[in-house]
Write an enzyme that holds these catalytic residues in place. Structure first.
Site, PDB file in Angstrom:
ATOM      1  N   CYS A   1       0.840  -1.203   0.000  1.00 24.16           N
ATOM      2  CA  CYS A   1       0.000   0.000   0.000  1.00 24.16           C
ATOM      3  C   CYS A   1       0.877   1.255   0.000  1.00 24.16           C
ATOM      4  O   CYS A   1       1.524   1.568   0.992  1.00 24.16           O
ATOM      5  CB  CYS A   1      -0.928  -0.030   1.212  1.00 24.16           C
ATOM      6  SG  CYS A   1      -1.789   1.523   1.536  1.00 24.16           S
TER       7      CYS A   1
ATOM      8  N   CYS B   1       0.058   3.985   2.578  1.00 25.51           N
ATOM      9  CA  CYS B   1       0.472   3.549   3.923  1.00 25.51           C
ATOM     10  C   CYS B   1       1.915   3.946   4.210  1.00 25.51           C
ATOM     11  O   CYS B   1       2.263   4.250   5.348  1.00 25.51           O
ATOM     12  CB  CYS B   1       0.333   2.032   4.058  1.00 25.51           C
ATOM     13  SG  CYS B   1      -1.348   1.398   3.896  1.00 25.51           S
TER      14      CYS B   1
END
Length: 322
Positions: free
Chosen positions: A79, A82
């Site tokens: 991700c 993230c």
């Protein structure tokens, strides 16, 4: 993914968590006991950010939330947002100096937690205060917005639940050599389990490791030992030739692929084992898919989370799941 703000007034009880008033009372008792014994309970700055899994969630998040708000960062290696949000939250945890604790949850390895919190996308940030969950925001929110949310969270913790945070010792270091301690409460059980494993008594080793985990679910040595003992116990009576023929003849049979993956791993063919189960997850659905996924997570435990082959397989698993 756009950030999604959450109202701090929407406090939702987690299942099996005691009432907020009881949690507040426990926090007050803990502070009173620390004052009585002269203990500060101070932690090193590095201890303000922790990695949490399903086994340790109750201890590291729910129980700790009786003394300090715990912010949960749901993330994954693949991700990209993230990777921006995570370091920011870690920096803020250090800056807020014990007013909140940051718990990081890898959703690839802890999908049950992801489902329990109803997360549809990551990064997603929640908090737990006195055993109660509060959704904070989703997506890589701006720093000013995150600070405002954290300030509100801390205010809720103080006014509703009497949480004043945890003391931080700036001179303490996480890697400082600990004082020599007496043998731990599980040393004898772990030694017995290792001896059983060496003697190919896999059933005995499994039971010994489970005895440890019953009291200490996050014990890393017991988790690794249990995964190894269960794997060796499964392959002990297998006919390798028959298992591999069965897997070749039945590519859509989850149990056949799982058995072959176990043999692959024991034989040292780690990438083959992981790839076989990722493919099984991709080809199946429902209970079969979940069975293959769970076995793959078990095999990750055998190899260890830091191994690059595990990291690569987690990424591959995420691609077929999402």
């Amino acid at each position: 993914m756009q950030p999604r703000n959450m109202s701090m007034s929407g406090v939702v009880d987690l299942a099996a968590v005691k009432a907020a008033g009881e949690a507040k009372a426990k926090a007050e008792q803990a502070r009173a006991e620390a004052a009585r014994t002269g203990g500060t309970g101070a932690v090193a700055p590095a201890a303000l950010v922790i990695d949490v899994d399903e086994a340790g969630f109750e201890r590291e998040v729910l129980q700790r939330s009786a003394e300090v708000p715990v912010v949960i960062d749901f993330w994954a290696e693949w991700c990209e947002p993230c990777k921006q949000l995570g370091p920011l939250l870690e920096r803020l945890a250090a800056e807020y100096n014990g007013r909140f604790l940051l718990a990081k949850v890898d959703v690839d390895a802890n999908q049950m937690l992801m489902q329990q919190f109803g997360i549809q996308g990551i990064p997603a940030v929640f908090a737990v205060v006195a055993g109660q969950a509060l959704p904070l925001f989703q997506g890589a929110a701006p720093e000013a917005q995150i600070r405002e949310t954290l300030d509100q969270l801390i205010q809720v913790g103080e006014e509703r639940f009497g949480l004043t945070g945890i003391a931080v010792d700036p001179d303490a270091t996480a890697d400082a050599a600990p004082a020599e301690a007496p043998p731990g409460p599980y040393d004898a059980l772990l030694e017995a389990a290792a001896s059983a494993l060496d003697a190919n008594d896999f059933g005995g080793a499994v039971q010994a490791y489970r005895n440890v985990l019953a009291d200490d679910p996050g014990n890393p040595e017991a988790k690794l030992g249990l995964a190894q003992a269960e794997l060796l116990g499964r392959v002990q009576s297998m006919d390798p030739q028959a298992v591999r023929k069965d897997a070749a003849d039945k590519p859509d049979d989850v149990n056949a692929q799982i058995a072959a993956a176990d043999l692959d791993l024991v034989g040292g063919h780690v990438e083959d084992a992981f790839g076989r189960l990722v493919e099984a997850v991709r080809r199946t659905a429902g209970d079969d898919r979940n069975t293959a996924r769970l076995r793959l997570l078990e095999l990750f435990e055998v190899i260890g989370p830091e191994d690059p082959r595990v990291t690569a397989a987690r990424t591959a698993l995420a691609r077929v799941l999402f």
